[in-house]
Enzyme design. Structure first.
Site, PDB file in Angstrom:
ATOM      1  N   TRP A   4       0.831  -1.200   0.000  1.00 43.02           N
ATOM      2  CA  TRP A   4       0.000   0.000   0.000  1.00 43.02           C
ATOM      3  C   TRP A   4       0.866   1.250   0.000  1.00 43.02           C
ATOM      4  O   TRP A   4       0.541   2.259  -0.634  1.00 43.02           O
ATOM      5  CB  TRP A   4      -0.928   0.012   1.217  1.00 43.02           C
ATOM      6  CG  TRP A   4      -1.675   1.306   1.354  1.00 43.02           C
ATOM      7  CD1 TRP A   4      -2.798   1.682   0.685  1.00 43.02           C
ATOM      8  CD2 TRP A   4      -1.328   2.428   2.184  1.00 43.02           C
ATOM      9  NE1 TRP A   4      -3.179   2.955   1.052  1.00 43.02           N
ATOM     10  CE2 TRP A   4      -2.295   3.430   1.967  1.00 43.02           C
ATOM     11  CE3 TRP A   4      -0.301   2.669   3.091  1.00 43.02           C
ATOM     12  CZ2 TRP A   4      -2.256   4.650   2.628  1.00 43.02           C
ATOM     13  CZ3 TRP A   4      -0.263   3.881   3.757  1.00 43.02           C
ATOM     14  CH2 TRP A   4      -1.233   4.855   3.523  1.00 43.02           C
ATOM     15  N   HIS A   5       1.988   1.201   0.707  1.00 38.41           N
ATOM     16  CA  HIS A   5       2.850   2.375   0.790  1.00 38.41           C
ATOM     17  C   HIS A   5       3.534   2.681  -0.538  1.00 38.41           C
ATOM     18  O   HIS A   5       3.852   3.841  -0.808  1.00 38.41           O
ATOM     19  CB  HIS A   5       3.920   2.179   1.872  1.00 38.41           C
ATOM     20  CG  HIS A   5       3.405   2.410   3.264  1.00 38.41           C
ATOM     21  ND1 HIS A   5       2.813   1.426   4.005  1.00 38.41           N
ATOM     22  CD2 HIS A   5       3.402   3.524   4.040  1.00 38.41           C
ATOM     23  CE1 HIS A   5       2.456   1.913   5.187  1.00 38.41           C
ATOM     24  NE2 HIS A   5       2.802   3.186   5.230  1.00 38.41           N
ATOM     25  N   GLY A   6       3.773   1.682  -1.344  1.00 38.63           N
ATOM     26  CA  GLY A   6       4.429   1.967  -2.614  1.00 38.63           C
ATOM     27  C   GLY A   6       4.493   0.741  -3.503  1.00 38.63           C
ATOM     28  O   GLY A   6       4.587  -0.398  -3.025  1.00 38.63           O
ATOM     29  N   PHE A  28       1.887   8.465  -1.572  1.00 44.90           N
ATOM     30  CA  PHE A  28       1.259   7.182  -1.316  1.00 44.90           C
ATOM     31  C   PHE A  28      -0.260   7.257  -1.450  1.00 44.90           C
ATOM     32  O   PHE A  28      -0.926   6.262  -1.451  1.00 44.90           O
ATOM     33  CB  PHE A  28       1.621   6.669   0.081  1.00 44.90           C
ATOM     34  CG  PHE A  28       3.106   6.615   0.309  1.00 44.90           C
ATOM     35  CD1 PHE A  28       3.961   6.167  -0.683  1.00 44.90           C
ATOM     36  CD2 PHE A  28       3.646   7.040   1.498  1.00 44.90           C
ATOM     37  CE1 PHE A  28       5.325   6.126  -0.483  1.00 44.90           C
ATOM     38  CE2 PHE A  28       5.017   6.985   1.715  1.00 44.90           C
ATOM     39  CZ  PHE A  28       5.853   6.533   0.718  1.00 44.90           C
TER      40      PHE A  28
END
Length: 387
Positions: free
Chosen positions: A241-243, A387
């Site tokens: 989810w962050h990247g 993000f």
């Protein structure tokens, strides 16, 4: 359906280059071009998670009141938290939006004080330190130990001050108009384990992952093996989810291992052998700091270069020149760690209420001038905007 825009904008190139491209390269076929050249819409991850929370809570009865389009848009697009959280549940915001929200005098000083603290974190701490960190990560090969250690500790300070600074400003702005947002940080670098870290860092994301991923997977109901699997899957998804990069996946999985180890550690009968709290805090922080390298690096090569430089390289040939050139940023890092144990939004609100208003306004004015004079030289966008 809700995940389609997020998957399209954020993960198309990762699937094309990182997954399909990896298979193609193994087969001897080049596949290094980006499939899309589109910018990531601002706040798309947080909007998606907010909508998922609404749909799930309404369908399961946790929030039994369906909102009209007007109130749903207000909930999703509430401007203070829109870009980088905190991630809100419908019961945390929609009832507040239904109420009349007059600007009350008792909320003005606490709100402005919290906003000012966030501004200081971002412009005085995060941005100047981040400029040096970016230079190191841009070309990490062949540097000295001083540079690598600065990248390790500096980025730990940068990402916390950047993200918690945004959160402080969001909570402060919301309080000015009578809305109370949940806290998102609770001195995370004082954590005594990786599990404790995730109870203190990005708290609303941790709760979201727990309630909408970990528990639906089965949580801890079916034995240790499946609990471990569920933890690793949840943290792996949190990492992605962050990247959209393999480094984020590794970062998430390693944090999952740390969370699982924390659960096992809590069940062990240490007796009188349990280490002192400061030892646990010291060890936990350094594990977190080392894992931040995967979060920050553009690829595994850069991450391994930084990590090996921190852990195995002891080259101080140019350390004096580097430390002299960046004495101000080093002072900020030291100052941060001295102040972090007292970084508490509740204390800020109480101080703003109890101190004489003239004193509070004077301190805030001086802080804003300081933030502008320092931050104008190295202002960068918030990290979590990506993000």
């Amino acid at each position: 359906m809700l995940l389609t825009p997020l998957l399209f904008f954020k993960y198309t190139n990762f699937i094309w280059n990182g997954v399909i491209g990896a298979v193609s390269r193994l087969a001897g076929v080049a596949n290094d071009e980006r499939l899309l050249s589109l910018g990531l819409p601002l706040g798309i991850s947080f909007v998606t998670f907010t909508l998922i929370a609404y749909l799930v809570d309404v369908s399961t009865g946790k929030y039994p009141h369906r909102a009209s389009l007007r109130w749903l848009l207000g909930y999703v697009l509430f401007f203070p938290h829109l870009i980088a959280g905190p991630i809100l549940r419908p019961h945390e915001l929609i009832p507040q939006l239904h109420r009349q929200m007059p600007i009350l005098r008792r909320n003005i000083l606490p709100g402005l004080a919290l906003f000012t603290v966030g501004l200081i974190k971002k412009l005085v701490f995060a941005d100047p330190i981040g400029s040096v960190v970016s230079e190191i990560y841009a070309q990490p090969a062949g540097l000295g130990t001083a540079e690598y250690l600065f990248a390790l500790y500096g980025y730990s300070v940068q990402i916390y001050c950047d993200f918690s600074g945004y959160t402080d400003m969001a909570i402060g702005l919301a309080r000015l108009i009578g809305v109370r947002l949940p806290g998102n940080f609770r001195r995370p670098y004082m954590a005594t384990s990786i599990g404790d870290f995730w109870r203190r860092w990005h708290i609303t994301l941790s709760h979201w992952l727990r309630d909408y991923v970990y528990i639906p997977l089965g949580g801890s109901r079916d034995g240790d093996a499946r609990t471990l699997r569920n933890i690793l899957l949840t943290m792996a998804l949190g990492g992605l989810w962050h990247g959209a990069n393999w480094t984020f996946l590794v970062w998430g999985v390693l944090h999952g291992v740390g969370v699982a180890a924390s659960r096992l550690q809590a069940r062990l009968p240490f007796g009188g052998l349990k280490p002192p709290r400061w030892v646990l805090v010291f060890l936990t922080f350094h594990v977190v700091a080392l894992l931040w390298v995967f979060f920050r690096a553009q690829d595994f090569g850069s991450a391994l270069t930084i990590l090996s430089g921190c852990l195995f390289s002891w080259s101080f040939a140019n350390a004096s020149a580097f430390l002299t050139a960046h004495a101000f940023e080093l002072t900020l890092i030291v100052g941060f760690f001295l102040l972090h144990p007292w970084d508490d939004a509740r204390r800020v609100r109480i101080a703003a209420r109890k101190a004489p208003p003239l004193v509070v306004y004077t301190v805030m004015a001086v802080a804003c001038v300081l933030a502008y004079s320092i931050g104008s030289q190295s202002s960068n966008q918030f990290i979590y905007f990506e993000f």
